[in-house]
Design a protein around this motif. Structure first.
Motif, mmCIF file in Angstrom:
data_model
loop_
_atom_site.group_PDB
_atom_site.id
_atom_site.type_symbol
_atom_site.label_atom_id
_atom_site.label_comp_id
_atom_site.label_asym_id
_atom_site.label_seq_id
_atom_site.Cartn_x
_atom_site.Cartn_y
_atom_site.Cartn_z
ATOM 1 N N THR A 327 16.032 -18.241 -50.963
ATOM 2 C CA THR A 327 15.453 -17.084 -50.279
ATOM 3 C C THR A 327 15.910 -17.002 -48.835
ATOM 4 O OG1 THR A 327 13.489 -18.474 -49.886
ATOM 5 C CG2 THR A 327 13.395 -16.919 -51.726
ATOM 6 N N VAL A 328 17.132 -17.441 -48.549
ATOM 7 C CA VAL A 328 17.641 -17.408 -47.178
ATOM 8 C C VAL A 328 17.737 -15.965 -46.700
ATOM 9 C CG1 VAL A 328 19.611 -17.926 -45.689
ATOM 10 C CG2 VAL A 328 18.939 -19.537 -47.488
ATOM 11 N N ASP A 329 17.099 -15.675 -45.560
ATOM 12 C CA ASP A 329 17.211 -14.320 -45.007
ATOM 13 C C ASP A 329 16.758 -14.229 -43.560
ATOM 14 O OD1 ASP A 329 14.465 -14.468 -45.070
ATOM 15 O OD2 ASP A 329 14.160 -12.745 -46.376
ATOM 16 N N SER A 330 16.358 -15.346 -42.946
ATOM 17 C CA SER A 330 15.805 -15.291 -41.595
ATOM 18 C C SER A 330 16.703 -16.005 -40.601
ATOM 19 C CB SER A 330 14.418 -15.934 -41.568
ATOM 20 O OG SER A 330 13.534 -15.263 -42.435
ATOM 21 N N PRO A 331 16.832 -15.477 -39.397
ATOM 22 C CA PRO A 331 17.639 -16.146 -38.371
ATOM 23 C C PRO A 331 16.950 -17.418 -37.890
ATOM 24 C CG PRO A 331 16.452 -14.278 -37.441
ATOM 25 C CD PRO A 331 16.237 -14.213 -38.926
ATOM 26 N N ASP A 332 17.745 -18.370 -37.455
ATOM 27 C CA ASP A 332 17.208 -19.627 -36.955
ATOM 28 C C ASP A 332 17.136 -19.532 -35.435
ATOM 29 O OD1 ASP A 332 16.314 -22.144 -36.595
ATOM 30 O OD2 ASP A 332 18.114 -23.164 -37.301
ATOM 31 N N TYR A 333 16.002 -19.068 -34.919
ATOM 32 C CA TYR A 333 15.830 -18.897 -33.491
ATOM 33 C C TYR A 333 15.630 -20.238 -32.794
ATOM 34 C CZ TYR A 333 15.160 -13.926 -34.463
ATOM 35 O OH TYR A 333 15.334 -12.640 -34.862
ATOM 36 N N SER A 334 15.761 -20.230 -31.491
ATOM 37 C CA SER A 334 15.671 -21.436 -30.689
ATOM 38 C C SER A 334 14.273 -21.598 -30.094
ATOM 39 C CB SER A 334 16.713 -21.380 -29.561
ATOM 40 O OG SER A 334 16.583 -22.477 -28.691
ATOM 41 N N HIS A 335 13.704 -22.796 -30.241
ATOM 42 C CA HIS A 335 12.356 -23.080 -29.741
ATOM 43 C C HIS A 335 12.416 -23.517 -28.281
ATOM 44 C CE1 HIS A 335 8.652 -25.923 -29.783
ATOM 45 N NE2 HIS A 335 8.289 -24.702 -29.427
ATOM 46 N N SER A 336 11.523 -22.960 -27.466
ATOM 47 C CA SER A 336 11.531 -23.249 -26.030
ATOM 48 C C SER A 336 10.170 -23.693 -25.505
ATOM 49 C CB SER A 336 12.001 -22.014 -25.247
ATOM 50 O OG SER A 336 13.308 -21.647 -25.610
ATOM 51 N N GLY A 337 9.440 -24.475 -26.305
ATOM 52 C CA GLY A 337 8.152 -24.971 -25.855
ATOM 53 C C GLY A 337 7.025 -23.983 -26.063
ATOM 54 N N HIS A 338 5.900 -24.172 -25.356
ATOM 55 C CA HIS A 338 4.757 -23.283 -25.518
ATOM 56 C C HIS A 338 4.440 -22.499 -24.248
ATOM 57 C CE1 HIS A 338 2.664 -26.617 -23.510
ATOM 58 N NE2 HIS A 338 1.657 -25.793 -23.285
ATOM 59 N N ARG A 339 5.237 -22.698 -23.169
ATOM 60 C CA ARG A 339 4.949 -21.979 -21.940
ATOM 61 C C ARG A 339 6.198 -21.866 -21.083
ATOM 62 N NH1 ARG A 339 1.775 -26.152 -17.856
ATOM 63 N NH2 ARG A 339 3.491 -27.670 -17.653
ATOM 64 N N GLY A 349 16.565 -14.321 -28.644
ATOM 65 C CA GLY A 349 16.760 -15.259 -29.725
ATOM 66 C C GLY A 349 15.998 -16.553 -29.532
ATOM 67 N N SER A 350 15.206 -16.650 -28.479
ATOM 68 C CA SER A 350 14.401 -17.840 -28.232
ATOM 69 C C SER A 350 12.920 -17.488 -28.314
ATOM 70 C CB SER A 350 14.708 -18.427 -26.853
ATOM 71 O OG SER A 350 16.042 -18.876 -26.782
ATOM 72 N N TYR A 351 12.112 -18.502 -28.577
ATOM 73 C CA TYR A 351 10.688 -18.237 -28.726
ATOM 74 C C TYR A 351 9.852 -19.374 -28.157
ATOM 75 C CZ TYR A 351 10.954 -21.443 -32.756
ATOM 76 O OH TYR A 351 11.154 -22.540 -33.561
ATOM 77 N N LEU A 352 8.634 -19.019 -27.769
ATOM 78 C CA LEU A 352 7.604 -19.986 -27.450
ATOM 79 C C LEU A 352 6.726 -20.136 -28.680
ATOM 80 C CD1 LEU A 352 6.448 -18.677 -23.936
ATOM 81 C CD2 LEU A 352 8.252 -20.360 -24.444
ATOM 82 N N ARG A 353 6.172 -21.337 -28.876
ATOM 83 C CA ARG A 353 5.285 -21.572 -30.011
ATOM 84 C C ARG A 353 4.050 -22.319 -29.525
ATOM 85 N NH1 ARG A 353 8.100 -25.017 -34.107
ATOM 86 N NH2 ARG A 353 7.407 -26.741 -32.784
ATOM 87 N N SER A 354 2.875 -21.841 -29.959
ATOM 88 C CA SER A 354 1.641 -22.519 -29.575
ATOM 89 C C SER A 354 1.673 -23.956 -30.080
ATOM 90 C CB SER A 354 0.420 -21.781 -30.123
ATOM 91 O OG SER A 354 0.418 -21.779 -31.541
#
Length: 451
Positions: A327-339, A349-354
């Motif tokens: 079911t591959v269909d999503s980009p692999d974005y880059s994690h940049s911490g929570h703040r 293309g980068s994201y914060l995650r709680s």
């Protein structure tokens, strides 16, 4: 106590009489009926349902069961029967338009739920209860009419509720254990009914959606040998795009962006089932009695992973893929911490995650800054999509402003406007908040408690 009977109605149109009959005119008068004077407010609106800003007044029905000539709450039902309370509450909250059509006894609320646009969980397979839900009793109480109470607060396994025409105080306490609700001295509980427009979450905290059933903290992106995934637990990919959920009905479902179904075992109808990664390398879905429902039929899987690319994969010790959902269909974005703090940027293309892995803030290449819950359900957005580029970024500036730029110091697409912000944080409650140097929240998305 005397059996419930209908009042002598004044001369009104047949349409009004019919409407009253549909609005649960003769509902529960259980043997444990309240004895305070008719019309007494026994729980005020501000004393309950704090999770969604308060409830409505709860009234005593007295000992007579009705008062002749004073039987109808406008467009809701007979004063002050058990069903009149949730009807009045749901109307006041905008969750439902007043009268529950097709219901002539409290017990029928459970039957009518699908036609009313509501969800229901049978007693014995209840995975969770939230403030504002209705607990429906069957015909074993209320002289055959059944009974209904409304959940006020959830504290672990203790469910506090309010009700009319049932208890002296207008309050009741239930226990939720093993998917079943119980109440001392009062039986025949049919189940729980939830309106999707009710924004409450489990507990008495801030409001938020419930319709996807994601209540527990996720288990991360994978299970390893010896671990299990139980009812209402879920795995979520590192970038939040994909969710593998063990549903209460026994179906194991992989959801993609927008919480769209990408893959499933089609094993619904088996409540309480669970998934296990076994020591023998097989991944198996079992009924509670140990009967297998589905398996990968492998002998060497040690990790079962929900990947950021949208694929569900079973790997062996050597990192070889032995099974996949394809079911591959999503980009692999880059994690940049929570703040972010002053001087830091979040690029396209980068994201914060709680820190609890439930919430994501993605700086999209299209220029939109978006707060997502698991499965990429949109909670908030800057609404700047279509204005960005590969060089779009979010920055916390030294002047306390948080700004989305199309490219380095080009035209601003969005900004908090100077608020003295020194920290921009995605919290475990789902709120994206800007704090100043004194730790005061000066800006927020207001998405706390949402999912």
């Amino acid at each position: 106590m005397t059996k419930k009977r209908l009042p002598s109605l004044p001369l009104r149109s047949l349409a009004v009489v019919a409407t009253l009959l549909l609005s649960i005119v003769g509902l529960a008068t259980p043997a444990y009926a309240a004895q305070q004077p008719y019309g007494t407010t026994i729980v005020s609106a501000g004393e309950w349902l704090s999770a969604v800003g308060g409830g409505v007044d709860v009234y005593s029905n007295g000992s007579a069961g009705y008062v002749s000539g004073d039987y109808s709450a406008p467009a809701v039902g007979m004063k002050w029967q058990c069903v009149e309370l949730p009807q009045r509450l749901y109307q006041a909250k905008g969750w439902h338009g007043g009268i529950f059509a097709g219901v002539s006894g409290a017990y029928q609320i459970y039957d009518a739920a699908p036609n009313l646009g509501m969800e229901r969980w049978a007693n014995g397979s209840i995975s969770s209860v939230v403030p504002g839900d209705m607990i429906v009793h069957g015909t074993g109480v209320g002289y055959g009419y059944g009974h209904v109470s409304v959940v006020d607060n959830v504290d672990g396994s203790t469910i506090e509720a309010v009700e009319q025409n049932a208890s002296y105080s207008g309050r009741a306490s239930y226990t939720l254990s093993g998917g079943s609700l119980s109440r001392a001295g009062v039986g025949d509980i049919r189940g729980v009914v939830h309106d999707p427009d009710n924004p409450a979450t489990v507990g008495s905290g801030s409001p938020g959606g419930r319709n996807v059933g994601l209540y527990a903290v996720p288990r991360g992106p994978q299970l390893v040998a010896g671990q299990q995934l139980h009812s209402d637990e879920y795995l979520v990919s590192d970038n939040g795009h994909s969710v593998l959920k063990m549903q209460p009905d026994g179906n194991l479902v992989l959801y993609g962006p927008g919480f769209q179904v990408k893959w499933k075992t089609s094993t619904e109808g088996n409540p309480g089932s669970y998934l296990g990664v076994q020591g023998d390398g097989n991944v198996v879905l079992y009924r509670p009695d140990g009967t297998p429902l589905w398996a990968t039929n492998t002998s060497d899987i040690t990790r079962f992973v929900v990947q950021s690319d949208g694929n569900l994969v079973g790997y062996d010790n050597g990192g070889n893929a032995e099974w996949a959902s394809d079911t591959v269909d999503s980009p692999d974005y880059s994690h940049s911490g929570h703040r972010l703090v002053t001087g830091q940027q979040l690029h396209a293309g980068s994201y914060l995650r709680s820190q609890d892995r439930r919430y994501y803030v993605l700086m999209q290449a299209d220029g939109n800054l978006v707060v997502y819950s698991p499965g990429y359900r949109v909670l908030w957005a800057s609404n700047t999509d279509g204005q960005g580029s590969r060089n779009t970024f979010l920055g916390v500036q030294s002047d306390g402003n948080v700004v989305v730029y199309r490219e380095n110091h080009g035209p601003a697409l969005w900004a908090t406007n100077p608020r003295g912000i020194t920290r921009f944080v995605i919290q475990d409650d789902g709120n994206l908040v800007g704090y100043d140097s004194s730790d005061n929240a000066t800006w927020a998305t207001g998405t706390d408690g949402m999912i």
